[in-house]
Scaffold this motif. Structure first.
Motif, short mmCIF file in Angstrom:
data_model
loop_
_atom_site.label_atom_id
_atom_site.label_comp_id
_atom_site.label_asym_id
_atom_site.label_seq_id
_atom_site.Cartn_x
_atom_site.Cartn_y
_atom_site.Cartn_z
N ILE A 24 40.33 37.44 31.29
CA ILE A 24 41.02 38.57 31.49
C ILE A 24 40.00 39.99 31.94
CG2 ILE A 24 43.05 38.02 30.01
CD1 ILE A 24 41.82 39.66 27.90
N LYS A 25 40.61 40.75 32.41
CA LYS A 25 39.71 41.88 32.93
C LYS A 25 40.06 43.07 32.12
CE LYS A 25 37.65 44.23 36.81
NZ LYS A 25 37.91 44.48 38.22
N LEU A 26 39.26 43.64 31.57
CA LEU A 26 39.41 44.95 30.58
C LEU A 26 38.77 46.08 31.45
CD1 LEU A 26 38.87 43.48 26.87
CD2 LEU A 26 41.16 44.06 28.15
N ALA A 27 39.76 47.11 31.48
CA ALA A 27 38.96 48.39 32.17
C ALA A 27 39.59 49.83 31.69
CB ALA A 27 39.04 48.50 33.61
N ASP A 28 38.37 50.57 31.38
CA ASP A 28 39.19 52.13 31.21
C ASP A 28 38.20 52.96 32.22
OD1 ASP A 28 36.42 52.24 30.04
OD2 ASP A 28 37.12 52.72 27.97
N ILE B 56 36.81 34.11 39.10
CA ILE B 56 36.94 34.95 40.42
C ILE B 56 38.01 35.89 40.44
CG2 ILE B 56 36.90 34.79 42.74
CD1 ILE B 56 35.04 32.29 42.52
N ALA B 57 39.38 35.07 40.16
CA ALA B 57 40.34 35.82 40.12
C ALA B 57 40.50 36.95 39.19
CB ALA B 57 41.74 34.79 39.58
N ALA B 58 39.87 36.94 37.92
CA ALA B 58 40.05 38.03 37.07
C ALA B 58 38.99 39.14 37.43
CB ALA B 58 39.38 37.46 35.60
N MET B 59 38.01 38.68 38.09
CA MET B 59 36.90 39.88 38.74
C MET B 59 37.64 40.60 39.77
SD MET B 59 33.60 37.42 38.90
CE MET B 59 32.87 38.12 40.16
N ARG B 60 38.55 40.03 40.44
CA ARG B 60 39.38 40.52 41.46
C ARG B 60 40.52 41.57 40.78
NH1 ARG B 60 39.83 35.77 45.29
NH2 ARG B 60 37.70 36.02 46.53
N GLY B 61 40.78 41.44 39.66
CA GLY B 61 41.80 42.29 39.00
C GLY B 61 43.08 41.63 39.03
N LYS B 62 42.99 40.36 39.47
CA LYS B 62 44.49 39.34 39.67
C LYS B 62 44.16 37.99 38.76
CE LYS B 62 45.42 41.35 44.10
NZ LYS B 62 44.97 41.05 45.55
N PRO B 63 44.12 38.22 37.47
CA PRO B 63 44.00 36.98 36.61
C PRO B 63 45.24 35.77 36.98
CG PRO B 63 44.37 38.74 35.21
CD PRO B 63 44.25 39.38 36.68
N ASP B 64 44.66 34.87 37.07
CA ASP B 64 45.48 33.59 37.24
C ASP B 64 45.62 32.65 36.27
OD1 ASP B 64 47.26 31.61 38.47
OD2 ASP B 64 45.49 30.73 39.70
N ASN B 65 44.51 32.40 35.76
CA ASN B 65 44.51 31.41 34.51
C ASN B 65 45.28 30.00 34.43
OD1 ASN B 65 42.68 32.78 33.01
ND2 ASN B 65 44.13 34.25 32.51
#
Ligand code: ADP
Length: 602
Positions: free
Chosen positions: A140-144, A118-127
């Motif tokens: 992790i979230k990857l985006a272009d 959920i944290a990664a989906m929000r763009g704030k990965p916690d792990n």
């Protein structure tokens, strides 16, 4: 059993073993768990960080239309680096977390939305890895500009759990072995501790039973060894103390037993605490097991209350300090002096006050006093009779100056006869006094009794014939020689024969017999006289004892002849006895040893 030292040691060791194993197991499993999770997180962080080659390649693949397929290929080529296997999978998800591609599409379609995802989906990965979770994941979230995706790696930690289980069973096995080892160890340990304790217990039981000879062996120089040593020392001291106490007790017991005075101690409730043999003998059948203080004072007819004596000890007559004395108590024909005193004793750890009574038998002294008084009265009486006669005779002569010479002669002869009688009494008393005081001078010689008896019979025959008596002498065979005081034995025999003549009515028969017997020489003088009543027989040899006072004094007797005879015969070690039947006659028997124990005085 549960109270035994063996059980307690086992319990302690078992609890210790289980505690140690639990602590070790928990720490070990926890450490392994966190090591595994840390390893996973580090591995993922290293390979999926923004500037890592894998992340860059995955980022580059986003530009393609079919970026998920591209990324799948890339990730498959990194399987080894990411540790992908049956328990760890990777997933490519869209921005909403919907599964696109992955190493296991079955699992990927039913993926849970975890905190990290959920944290990664929000763009704030916690792990971060939550404590106690049964999985580990990394996202992790990857985006272009065109596409967005989430790379998600999830480890089910089943491998880790299998490993933990193996670890747990190893610990369990170790615990089992540990427990068996602990039980064996406890057995030997408890044996090492309990065997000296058991031997101490045995020793203590023996001491309690009064057995002091058993010495305990000291096996070690440790605390138990020192305890055993102290125990042996204590036993020795106790033995000495007990021996001293029992010695003192024995002394007191002997003292009480052989004490001529009776001693009795009562408890505060009147029960008999101690009584000595002398008093038991004195009380005879009156003493029984339930004898008590009340019965004691009732029996002796004494009025005594121990409570009164304590309170008013100094006020009452006869009470001195805390003692109370009752004199001249008559009991069973005896005269007793009874002294009461208080005693303190300890019973059941409390101190009590009892009563002690000491009973002194004064009968001997009383009898002695009585016989002395009687003796003085007898002597006075015996003296007064001749003195009265002498006085009477003299007064009669004095009152009549013209008295006829033959009358005067009669009264003077009477006075002389009475003087002779008094002289006889006094000389008899002197003889007795010397015999009493052992001042008699004996002349011991050996003589033939036959000659003496023949001589006495010849001398006495004149007297006997004057009373028409027949005086016979018969000896049974040859008589042995005898060593004794000849004159005094003669005196005794003359007295006995003259009594026989005196107390036999005229015309009687007096027989003197002598025979050798086992104990020495026996002489019997038998008459056919008036005899002696049986009640007088026990007193016949007493001083001044006469069967019929008026009758015997007429015959000029003093009542001392037989008393002197008895003293003389007994001094020689012989005996004298009498048998008589009133109206039929009397027999006096002498038994003399052939060798007297007396010695001549030079
Ligand atoms: P006594 O000088 O009075 O004879 P004894 O001591 O010789 O004193 O005797 C004591 C008493 O014993 C006498 O007074 C007499 O009563 C009695 N007695 C002694 N011998 C005889 C006897 N053979 N027969 C009867 N009575 C005797």
């Amino acid at each position: 059993m549960y109270n035994s030292l063996y059980f307690k040691i086992i319990l302690i060791l078992v609890i210790f073993m289980i505690t140690v194993m639990c602590v070790i197991g928990t720490v070990l499993i926890n450490n392994v768990n966190s090591f595994y999770i840390d390893e996973f997180t580090d591995q993922m962080a290293q390979n999926l960080s923004e500037d890592s080659p894998l992340a860059e390649e995955l980022q580059g693949a986003l530009k393609t239309d079919d970026f998920a397929i591209e990324q799948l290929k890339i990730l498959n080529s990194y399987r080894g680096v990411l540790g992908i296997d049956d328990y760890r999978n990777f997933y490519i998800l869209d921005a909403d977390g919907v599964f696109l591609e992955g190493s296991d599409s079955e699992l990927g379609k039913s993926l849970q939305k975890t905190a990290n995802l959920i944290a990664a989906m929000r763009g704030k990965p916690d792990n971060s890895q939550p404590l106690g979770a049964d999985f580990a994941d990394y996202a992790i979230k990857l985006a272009d500009n065109e596409n967005e995706c989430i790379i998600y790696v999830r480890d089910s930690m089943e491998e880790m759990q299998q490993f933990t289980w193996i670890l747990f069973s190893i610990i369990l096995q170790a615990l089992m072995f540990g427990l068996i080892f602990a039980i064996i160890l406890a057995f030997f340990l408890s044996k090492a501790i309990t065997s000296p304790i058991q031997s101490l217990t045995r020793g203590a039981k023996l001491i309690a039973a009064g057995e002091f000879s058993h010495e305990l062996d000291i096996h070690a120089n440790d605390e138990i060894g020192k305890l055993t040593d102290t125990f042996n020392y204590m036993k020795k001291t106790l033995k000495n103390t007990l021996e001293e106490v029992s010695g003192e007790h024995q002394k007191l017991e002997t003292l009480f037993t052989y004490l001529h005075d009776g001693v009795i101690a009562f408890t505060d409730d009147g029960k008999v605490m101690h009584i000595n043999q002398t008093l038991k003998d004195l009380l005879g059948s009156n003493y029984s097991d339930d004898f008590n203080f009340t019965r004691f004072i009732e029996l002796l007819n004494i009025e005594y209350d121990p409570a009164d004596s304590v309170q008013s000890a100094d006020k009452k007559d006869g009470v001195e300090g805390d003692g109370y004395n009752v004199s001249d108590v008559m009991f069973d024909g005896k005269v007793l002096d009874v002294n009461f005193g208080d005693i303190s004793y300890v019973a059941d750890n409390t101190s009590h006050r009892g009563v002690l009574a000491v009973i002194h038998n004064e009968t001997g002294r009383y009898e002695l006093d009585k016989s002395r008084r009687e003796f003085v009265a007898n002597v006075s009486h015996e003296m007064r009779t001749p003195l009265t006669s002498i006085k009477g005779a003299c007064e009669t002569i004095l009152s009549d100056p013209d008295m006829a010479p033959d009358m005067e002669d009669f009264f003077l002869h009477m006075a002389v006869d009475e003087c002779d009688r008094m002289t006889r009494i006094v000389s008899d008393l002197l003889v007795l006094s010397r015999l009493d005081n052992k001042r008699t001078q004996w002349t011991i010689e050996s003589f033939d009794p036959d000659k003496i008896l023949t001589h006495i019979c010849e001398v006495m025959r004149v007297d006997a014939e004057a009373h028409s008596h027949e005086l016979r002498y018969a000896s049974n065979g040859t008589l042995p020689m005898i060593s004794a005081d000849k004159e005094r034995i003669e005196q005794v025999l003359i007295n006995i024969v003259s009594n026989a003549i005196k107390y036999t009515p005229d015309g009687g028969t007096i027989t003197v017999r002598a025979a050798a017997v086992a104990q020495g020489l026996e002489i019997r003088v038998r008459d056919t006289g008036i005899g002696i009543p049986s009640e007088d027989l026990p007193h016949l040899f007493e001083r001044f004892y006469r069967v019929e006072k008026s009758r015997t004094s007429e015959r000029g007797g003093t009542g001392l002849g037989l008393a002197i005879a008895k003293e003389i015969v007994e001094a020689h070690g012989g005996t004298i006895s009498v048998e008589s039947e009133p109206g039929k006659g009397t027999e006096i028997s002498l038994l003399l040893p052939l060798e007297t124990k007396l010695e001549s005085v030079e």
